[in-house]
Design a protein around this motif. Structure first.
Motif, PDB file in Angstrom:
ATOM      1  N   ASP A  22       0.912  -1.321   0.034  1.00  0.00           N
ATOM      2  CA  ASP A  22       0.193  -0.071  -0.094  1.00  0.00           C
ATOM      3  C   ASP A  22       0.911   1.273  -0.023  1.00  0.00           C
ATOM      4  O   ASP A  22       2.093   1.224   0.409  1.00  0.00           O
ATOM      5  N   ARG A  23       0.099   2.426  -0.301  1.00  0.00           N
ATOM      6  CA  ARG A  23       0.803   3.531  -0.256  1.00  0.00           C
ATOM      7  C   ARG A  23       1.466   3.843   1.373  1.00  0.00           C
ATOM      8  O   ARG A  23       0.700   3.512   2.120  1.00  0.00           O
ATOM      9  N   ARG A  24       2.425   4.702   1.238  1.00  0.00           N
ATOM     10  CA  ARG A  24       2.680   5.239   2.858  1.00  0.00           C
ATOM     11  C   ARG A  24       2.116   6.568   2.717  1.00  0.00           C
ATOM     12  O   ARG A  24       2.195   7.633   2.076  1.00  0.00           O
ATOM     13  N   ALA A  25       1.513   7.085   4.013  1.00  0.00           N
ATOM     14  CA  ALA A  25       0.786   8.030   4.359  1.00  0.00           C
ATOM     15  C   ALA A  25       1.895   9.178   4.312  1.00  0.00           C
ATOM     16  O   ALA A  25       3.102   8.997   4.488  1.00  0.00           O
ATOM     17  N   GLY A  26       1.431  10.295   3.515  1.00  0.00           N
ATOM     18  CA  GLY A  26       2.206  11.507   3.451  1.00  0.00           C
ATOM     19  C   GLY A  26       3.030  11.678   2.277  1.00  0.00           C
ATOM     20  O   GLY A  26       3.743  12.701   1.973  1.00  0.00           O
ATOM     21  N   ASP A  27       3.396  10.625   1.269  1.00  0.00           N
ATOM     22  CA  ASP A  27       4.055  10.735   0.220  1.00  0.00           C
ATOM     23  C   ASP A  27       3.467  11.525  -0.963  1.00  0.00           C
ATOM     24  O   ASP A  27       2.154  11.331  -1.012  1.00  0.00           O
ATOM     25  N   VAL A  28       4.367  12.268  -1.382  1.00  0.00           N
ATOM     26  CA  VAL A  28       3.677  13.166  -2.493  1.00  0.00           C
ATOM     27  C   VAL A  28       3.965  12.184  -3.654  1.00  0.00           C
ATOM     28  O   VAL A  28       4.639  11.389  -3.778  1.00  0.00           O
ATOM     29  N   ILE A  29       3.263  12.700  -4.951  1.00  0.00           N
ATOM     30  CA  ILE A  29       3.145  11.797  -6.267  1.00  0.00           C
ATOM     31  C   ILE A  29       4.477  12.053  -6.940  1.00  0.00           C
ATOM     32  O   ILE A  29       5.217  10.885  -6.973  1.00  0.00           O
ATOM     33  N   ALA A  30       4.784  13.140  -7.032  1.00  0.00           N
ATOM     34  CA  ALA A  30       5.878  13.767  -7.798  1.00  0.00           C
ATOM     35  C   ALA A  30       6.684  14.719  -7.421  1.00  0.00           C
ATOM     36  O   ALA A  30       6.150  15.997  -7.223  1.00  0.00           O
ATOM     37  N   ALA A  31       7.990  14.811  -7.398  1.00  0.00           N
ATOM     38  CA  ALA A  31       8.615  16.154  -7.160  1.00  0.00           C
ATOM     39  C   ALA A  31      10.157  16.076  -7.909  1.00  0.00           C
ATOM     40  O   ALA A  31      10.897  14.973  -7.476  1.00  0.00           O
ATOM     41  N   PHE A  32      10.364  16.805  -8.458  1.00  0.00           N
ATOM     42  CA  PHE A  32      11.610  17.169  -9.079  1.00  0.00           C
ATOM     43  C   PHE A  32      11.865  18.543  -9.328  1.00  0.00           C
ATOM     44  O   PHE A  32      10.961  19.215  -9.727  1.00  0.00           O
ATOM     45  N   ALA A  33      13.175  19.113  -9.512  1.00  0.00           N
ATOM     46  CA  ALA A  33      13.680  20.371  -9.356  1.00  0.00           C
ATOM     47  C   ALA A  33      13.835  21.044 -10.912  1.00  0.00           C
ATOM     48  O   ALA A  33      14.016  20.342 -11.870  1.00  0.00           O
ATOM     49  N   ASP A  34      13.572  22.480 -10.822  1.00  0.00           N
ATOM     50  CA  ASP A  34      13.767  23.109 -11.767  1.00  0.00           C
ATOM     51  C   ASP A  34      15.019  23.681 -11.263  1.00  0.00           C
ATOM     52  O   ASP A  34      15.161  24.162 -10.284  1.00  0.00           O
ATOM     53  N   THR A  35      16.166  23.131 -12.090  1.00  0.00           N
ATOM     54  CA  THR A  35      17.475  23.658 -11.728  1.00  0.00           C
ATOM     55  C   THR A  35      18.028  24.731 -12.436  1.00  0.00           C
ATOM     56  O   THR A  35      19.181  25.074 -12.187  1.00  0.00           O
ATOM     57  N   GLN A  36      17.327  25.593 -13.088  1.00  0.00           N
ATOM     58  CA  GLN A  36      17.550  26.887 -13.902  1.00  0.00           C
ATOM     59  C   GLN A  36      18.426  27.910 -12.895  1.00  0.00           C
ATOM     60  O   GLN A  36      19.425  28.232 -13.304  1.00  0.00           O
ATOM     61  N   LYS A  37      17.725  28.148 -11.781  1.00  0.00           N
ATOM     62  CA  LYS A  37      18.378  29.136 -11.050  1.00  0.00           C
ATOM     63  C   LYS A  37      19.742  28.704 -10.362  1.00  0.00           C
ATOM     64  O   LYS A  37      20.676  29.513 -10.267  1.00  0.00           O
ATOM     65  N   ALA A  38      19.804  27.481  -9.934  1.00  0.00           N
ATOM     66  CA  ALA A  38      20.957  26.968  -9.379  1.00  0.00           C
ATOM     67  C   ALA A  38      22.174  27.042 -10.548  1.00  0.00           C
ATOM     68  O   ALA A  38      23.348  27.447 -10.377  1.00  0.00           O
ATOM     69  N   ASN A  39      21.565  26.517 -11.597  1.00  0.00           N
ATOM     70  CA  ASN A  39      22.556  26.567 -12.954  1.00  0.00           C
ATOM     71  C   ASN A  39      23.199  27.954 -13.087  1.00  0.00           C
ATOM     72  O   ASN A  39      24.256  28.010 -13.430  1.00  0.00           O
ATOM     73  N   GLU A  40      22.348  28.878 -13.469  1.00  0.00           N
ATOM     74  CA  GLU A  40      22.627  30.271 -13.772  1.00  0.00           C
ATOM     75  C   GLU A  40      23.157  31.115 -12.667  1.00  0.00           C
ATOM     76  O   GLU A  40      24.051  31.884 -13.221  1.00  0.00           O
TER      77      GLU A  40
END
Ligand code: UD1
Length: 339
Positions: free
Chosen positions: A294-312
């Motif tokens: 089963d799903r774990r309580a509290g997990d978000v579905i999807a998360a990944f970064a927009d890295t543009q600010k760190a890159n630039e």
């Protein structure tokens, strides 16, 4: 240049100490050893041929923190990792988390603002975005109500620093919001040392493959993603470590930036749990025993970064692949067989 690393014997802290020493910085570590081991100092020494200065210090002890800073009033910058990080434990014992993660931050800042050089990098987390409305997640995404006391300590920690920067003209801070740090140093001299049963995916995978755990439970395959499992942005801990050095150099050397800045630190690539398992099998040549639960309580579905600010703005970009990170995590796990 003398850099204080709090929690410097922990997972991300120790890799950051390596990155700092490789660039010639003099490092002072404080750590209360609550979730770390003195053996990590040996690993750092083996990799860098230099032993950092270490003091056992609990940042919740205000008087001890004050006397530490009396001795070390020539510190040029602080990277602050020391904190508790188990989501479930924070729900059971919130006051412990507010004390560990926030009282200690206040004592640290009270001393920092007395120094000549007032620079701090704060360990934050992508958990502040909760289930973000848009992917990839940029720094502009709203901070959502925290889903756990742990997450709340990261949000409040940032606010404490913002207020302190507003009140103290010379204080400069960068908050790094990490996505999912994994891996180990490629020499396998340092790595992650989970206390008890790992809650995070990758240490659970490596402990299963080595035989310490029977099987991995994959928490849910009915999410609205391509293969039904959750998506995260897994970043090699050495890439993350290097981001800290770059961030510190930004606040130490540039005069005109805002006194408080935030950067997402991820690869920008989302991987599902099943993709991570596949990548692990490719990297390790081991077959992984797993089942869907089963799903774990509290997990978000999807998360990944927009890295543009760190890159630039930071001029930093993750260099290492998911497979490399999993291979390094596996090599590290193999050194831990008799522990
Ligand atoms: C977790 C915390 C997050 C914290 C971060 C720090 C939760 C809900 N979130 O993030 O607040 O900032 O760690 O490292 O605890 N998974 C399995 N089986 C397992 C373990 C994990 O399928 O045994 C899945 C999870 O459902 C998730 C992914 O693997 O989809 C990554 O999990 P994990 O490593 O715990 O990281 P997060 O949940 O992203």
């Amino acid at each position: 240049m003398k850099i204080l690393v709090t929690g410097g014997l922990g997972f991300i802290g120790s890799h950051t100490v390596v990155a700092l020493q490789k660039k010639g910085y003099e490092v002072v570590i404080v750590d209360n050893l609550s979730n770390s081991s003195l053996k990590v100092l040996d690993g750092i020494t083996l990799i860098t041929s230099k032993t950092p200065h270490f003091e056992k210090l609990d940042l919740r002890d205000k008087l001890e923190v004050n006397s530490f800073f009396k001795k070390h009033n020539d510190i040029n910058g602080v990277i602050h990792f020391a904190a508790s990080k188990a989501v479930g434990e924070s729900v059971e014992n919130p006051l412990l988390y507010y004390e560990n993660n926030l009282a200690s931050l206040a004592y640290l800042l009270q001393n920092l603002v007395q120094l000549k050089e007032q620079n701090i990098i704060f360990s934050s987390s992508c958990t502040v975005y909760g289930e973000a409305d848009e992917l990839p997640i940029s720094e502009e995404a709203p901070v959502k109500k925290a889903m756990s006391p742990y997450g709340n300590t990261k949000q409040i920690g940032e606010e404490i620093i913002i207020d302190s920067c507003a009140a103290h003209q010379h204080l400069k801070a960068i908050s790094l919001r990490y996505f999912n740090p994994i891996g180990a140093h490629p020499t396998a001299h340092i790595g992650e040392l989970p206390l008890g049963t790992p809650q995070n995916l990758v240490p659970f995978i490596t402990q299963t493959a080595i035989g310490k755990r029977k099987e991995l439970s994959v928490f849910g395959d009915d999410y609205p993603t391509e293969d039904g499992t959750c998506i995260r942005d897994y970043i090699h801990v050495m890439d993350l470590a290097e981001a800290h050095v770059v961030a510190l150099e930004r606040i130490m050397h540039s005069k005109d930036n805002a006194s408080f800045e935030v950067f997402n630190v991820g690869t920008g690539i989302g991987s599902s749990v099943l993709e991570v398992i596949q990548a692990f099998e490719n990297a390790s040549h081991e077959k992984l025993n797993y089942k869907i639960v089963d799903r774990r309580a509290g997990d978000v579905i999807a998360a990944f970064a927009d890295t543009q600010k760190a890159n630039e703005v930071l001029g930093w970009k993750a260099q290492r692949s998911l497979e490399q990170a999993l291979k390094d995590a596996w090599e590290w796990e193999k050194t831990q067989v008799n522990t």
